[in-house]
Motif scaffolding. Structure first.
Motif, mmCIF file in Angstrom:
data_model
loop_
_atom_site.group_PDB
_atom_site.id
_atom_site.type_symbol
_atom_site.label_atom_id
_atom_site.label_comp_id
_atom_site.label_asym_id
_atom_site.label_seq_id
_atom_site.Cartn_x
_atom_site.Cartn_y
_atom_site.Cartn_z
ATOM 1 N N UNK A 480 0.808 -1.220 0.000
ATOM 2 C CA UNK A 480 0.000 0.000 0.000
ATOM 3 C C UNK A 480 0.845 1.277 0.000
ATOM 4 N N UNK A 481 1.873 1.297 0.838
ATOM 5 C CA UNK A 481 2.546 2.563 1.150
ATOM 6 C C UNK A 481 4.012 2.628 0.709
ATOM 7 N N UNK A 482 4.581 1.494 0.315
ATOM 8 C CA UNK A 482 5.986 1.440 -0.091
ATOM 9 C C UNK A 482 6.875 2.086 0.982
ATOM 10 N N UNK A 483 7.736 3.018 0.592
ATOM 11 C CA UNK A 483 8.662 3.613 1.543
ATOM 12 C C UNK A 483 8.066 4.628 2.478
ATOM 13 N N UNK A 484 6.799 4.924 2.341
ATOM 14 C CA UNK A 484 6.151 5.920 3.205
ATOM 15 C C UNK A 484 5.622 5.344 4.515
ATOM 16 N N UNK A 485 5.714 4.031 4.683
ATOM 17 C CA UNK A 485 5.096 3.442 5.872
ATOM 18 C C UNK A 485 5.765 3.905 7.162
ATOM 19 N N UNK A 486 7.075 4.026 7.172
ATOM 20 C CA UNK A 486 7.772 4.418 8.405
ATOM 21 C C UNK A 486 7.281 5.781 8.890
ATOM 22 N N UNK A 487 7.059 6.688 7.965
ATOM 23 C CA UNK A 487 6.568 8.024 8.341
ATOM 24 C C UNK A 487 5.117 7.960 8.815
ATOM 25 N N UNK A 488 4.309 7.103 8.197
ATOM 26 C CA UNK A 488 2.933 6.923 8.671
ATOM 27 C C UNK A 488 2.913 6.329 10.078
ATOM 28 N N UNK A 489 3.832 5.432 10.336
ATOM 29 C CA UNK A 489 3.935 4.839 11.664
ATOM 30 C C UNK A 489 4.263 5.904 12.710
ATOM 31 N N UNK A 490 5.138 6.827 12.370
ATOM 32 C CA UNK A 490 5.457 7.925 13.285
ATOM 33 C C UNK A 490 4.232 8.787 13.560
ATOM 34 N N UNK A 491 3.476 9.087 12.506
ATOM 35 C CA UNK A 491 2.259 9.883 12.679
ATOM 36 C C UNK A 491 1.244 9.159 13.549
ATOM 37 N N UNK A 492 1.138 7.847 13.370
ATOM 38 C CA UNK A 492 0.216 7.055 14.184
ATOM 39 C C UNK A 492 0.612 7.130 15.656
ATOM 40 N N UNK A 493 1.878 6.980 15.924
ATOM 41 C CA UNK A 493 2.339 7.006 17.312
ATOM 42 C C UNK A 493 2.067 8.362 17.960
#
Length: 510
Positions: A480-493
C-alpha cells in the motif's frame, strides 16, 4: 442522535455497499458537527467501546461493520461544501458525496477537485486514501489539492479533541495533514472536514482556487464480443491499453486529456468494454479520440460493436458507439450514476487491486485470460477493470504525499459481485485463484518492481496481510505505502498513541 437496535432505521444504518458485512453495534451515532464527534469519541474512549466511522459505506472490507464494533459514527449528515474565508479555502465535510461535491463546486464557482468516479462515494475515506479520479491525468490526485484537514484524535491520556492540520511548512501538525494524503481511513482519528486549494493559488476567489474541468467532453463507449476474440486478440487488446498508458504517462504528454477504461469482464458477460473520455475543448479532440481507438484496435481483427451489456460500473450505452459531445458535469453525472450495483442493496462483493508500471509479461496476461474464461463461475459482474494513471499524478514526489505510486501508468481493479450468500465461497475462491495465478512469480501479489507497483489502499484487501495468500515476503503495508510506511507509523504514534482507531489492516503503533 443515537440509533439503536430498537429503532426502525437501525437496519439501514448498519450496512454499506458490500452486504457481506452488516454490523451489530450498540448504537450508530448520527452527528451534525465536530463538537458532537468529539463527544461521541470521548464517550467511547471512556467506556472502552470499539468505534469505527462511516461516511458513505463504500469500504470494500469489514473495517467498519464487524462484530467487535460497538459504536459507529455516521458522518452522512455532515455533507456541506462551502467557501471558508477564515481558511481561505473550499471546505468539504467528510459526508459529502462525489456528486454533491461536483455539483456545488462547478455550479457555484466553475471548479472541481479531481476525485472519484462513483457518485455516492463520500469524501471521508476517499480523500484519506489518496483519491484517484477520472481527471487524474490532467489534474493529479485529489490529495494534490488538499490544503488542510480537521480530525478528531485521542491523546495518550484518553482525551478526544479536534485538530486542524495544514500543508503549511511551519504547521506543527503538518504530519497529520500528510498522513491524510494517502494513509487511508480509520487510522488516525475521525475526519470531519477537508479544505482544498491548489498549490500556488492566490487571492480569495473560490473560482481561482481549484482546477477548472473541461467545459465539454467527448464520450465513446464501444465493446468487443467475447465470441469474436481469440486469446491472442484478447492479449493484444490488453497490451495495447498497457503500452499506450506506459508511453503516454508523462505529465506534459499531450494525450493526458484522454481518460479510458478497459473493462475485461468474465466471458459469461458476453462483452468486453472500452469507455473513453476526451477533453472536447482541446484542438483536434476528435482526432485524438480516433487515434486512441485506432491504437487500441491495432492487431485486433475483431470489430468493435455497441456496448449493449451491463458491465462492472457501467450500464449499457449503445448510443455512444459514435462519440458524443456532452457538458462535463452532465457526462460526469451520467457515467457516475448509471451503476446498478451502487443502487442495489442485495449485492455482495470481493475486490483486489494492482498498480501497473509496465506492460504485461506473458504469464500475467495469460493468467488473466485463463481466469476470465474459467467455467468455475458464470458471473457477468466479475472481471478486471483497467483505469488510467500517470499524467499530472506523476509530477508529485512519492514522498510528498502518503500515496506513493506516482510512477504507475494505470491501475487494475479486480472485482466480483453476486447476490446469493451461498455463492460466497465460489466467487471469492475464483478471485483468489486468479490473483494468485497472475502474480505467481512474486508470491501471489503485485510487489513493487518494474512491472507492478503494489496495491491501492482505497481498494482494501484483507488477504494481503494473510501469509496464506501473500507469500511474497513483502508486507501488506509495503504494497500500500511502499517507503512511506515508516513516516505513517510515526504519525500514528503521535496522533493515536493508544491505537484507539484501528481495524484488521490498520497502521499500528509498533
Amino acid at each position: 442522535m443515537a440509533v439503536t437496535p430498537n429503532d426502525p432505521q437501525y437496519a439501514d444504518c448498519v450496512r454499506g455497499l458490500n452486504t457481506r458485512y452488516i454490523g451489530t453495534p450498540e448504537s450508530v451515532r448520527i452527528v451534525n458537527c465536530t463538537d458532537q464527534v468529539v463527544q461521541v469519541v470521548q464517550e467511547a474512549v471512556t467506556y472502552k467501546k470499539r468505534l469505527t466511522v462511516i461516511s458513505s459505506g463504500h469500504c470494500y472490507e469489514d473495517f467498519i461493520f464487524n462484530p467487535d464494533v460497538k459504536v459507529v459514527v455516521d458522518m452522512t449528515m455532515m455533507n456541506n461544501v462551502y467557501y471558508d474565508p477564515a481558511m481561505n479555502a473550499v471546505a468539504i465535510e467528510s459526508g459529502a458525496t462525489m456528486l454533491e461535491i461536483y455539483k456545488t463546486l462547478y455550479k457555484q464557482w466553475g471548479v472541481t477537485v479531481p476525485a472519484g468516479f462513483c457518485y455516492s462515494v463520500a469524501a471521508g475515506g476517499h480523500v484519506a486514501g489518496g483519491g484517484w479520479g477520472p481527471l487524474v491525468r490532467v489534474n493529479g490526485l485529489v490529495v494534490d489539492h488538499l490544503y488542510a484537514v480537521e480530525v478528531v484524535v485521542v491523546d495518550a491520556n484518553g482525551t478526544a479533541r479536534a485538530v486542524v492540520a495544514t500543508r503549511e511548512a511551519n504547521d506543527p501538525n503538518r504530519d497529520l495533514w500528510w498522513a491524510h494524503t494517502g494513509g487511508g481511513g480509520g487510522n488516525f482519528g475521525v475526519i470531519t472536514r477537508y479544505w482544498f486549494k491548489t498549490p500556488g493559488a492566490t487571492g480569495s476567489d473560490p473560482r481561482t482556487m481549484l482546477p477548472r474541468p473541461p467545459h465539454d467532453v467527448l464520450i465513446s463507449a464501444i465493446a468487443y464480443n467475447w465470441s469474436s476474440l481469440t486469446q491472442d486478440q484478447f492479449t493484444r487488446l490488453a497490451r495495447n491499453y498497457a503500452s499506450w498508458h506506459v508511453a503516454n504517462r508523462g505529465a506534459d504528454n499531450p494525450n493526458r486529456v484522454v481518460t479510458s477504461y478497459l473493462l475485461l469482464n468474465h466471458q459469461s458477460n458476453g462483452q468486453i468494454g472500452l469507455i473513453t473520455q476526451v477533453d472536447a475543448t482541446v484542438p483536434n479532440a476528435h482526432t485524438i479520440l480516433d487515434t486512441y481507438i485506432a491504437y487500441m484496435q491495432n492487431g485486433v481483427t475483431a470489430t468493435h460493436v455497441p456496448l449493449t451489456n451491463r458491465m462492472a460500473e457501467i450500464s449499457p450505452m449503445p448510443e455512444l458507439v459514435q462519440a458524443r459531445q456532452l457538458p462535463w458535469l452532465e457526462a460526469t453525472r451520467m457515467l457516475g450514476t448509471t451503476n446498478p450495483p451502487l443502487n442495489d442493496p442485495t449485492y455482495r462483493a470481493e475486490y483486489k487491486s494492482t498498480f501497473m508500471r509496465g506492460n504485461f509479461p506473458d504469464n500475467q496476461i495469460a493468467a488473466v485470460y485463463r481466469h476470465l474464461t474459467s467455467t468455475a463461475i458464470s458471473n457477468p459482474l466479475a472481471g478486471v477493470q483497467f483505469t488510467p494513471y500517470g499524467g499530472q499524478a506523476s509530477v508529485v514526489d512519492p514522498a510528498a504525499t502518503a500515496i506513493p505510486h506516482r510512477g504507475a501508468a494505470f491501475k487494475m481493479l479486480w472485482s466480483a459481485q453476486w447476490i446469493d450468500p451461498a455463492e460466497d465461497t465460489k466467487h471469492i475462491d475464483w478471485m483468489r485463484r486468479g490473483y494468485a495465478d497472475t502474480y505467481a512469480d512474486t508470491g501471489g501479489v503485485p510487489v513493487p518492481n518494474d512491472v507492478t507497483d503494489g496495491c491501492y489502499v482505497n481498494y482494501p484487501d484483507g488477504d494481503l496481510s494473510d501469509p496464506n495468500f501473500n507469500k511474497s515476503g513483502t508486507p501488506w503495508y509495503t504494497l500500500y505505502y511502499k517507503g512511506n510506511y515508516a513516516r505513517l507509523l510515526q504519525a500514528k504514534r503521535r496522533w493515536d498513541p493508544l491505537n484507539f482507531f484501528h481495524h484488521r489492516q490498520s497502521i499500528g503503533t509498533t
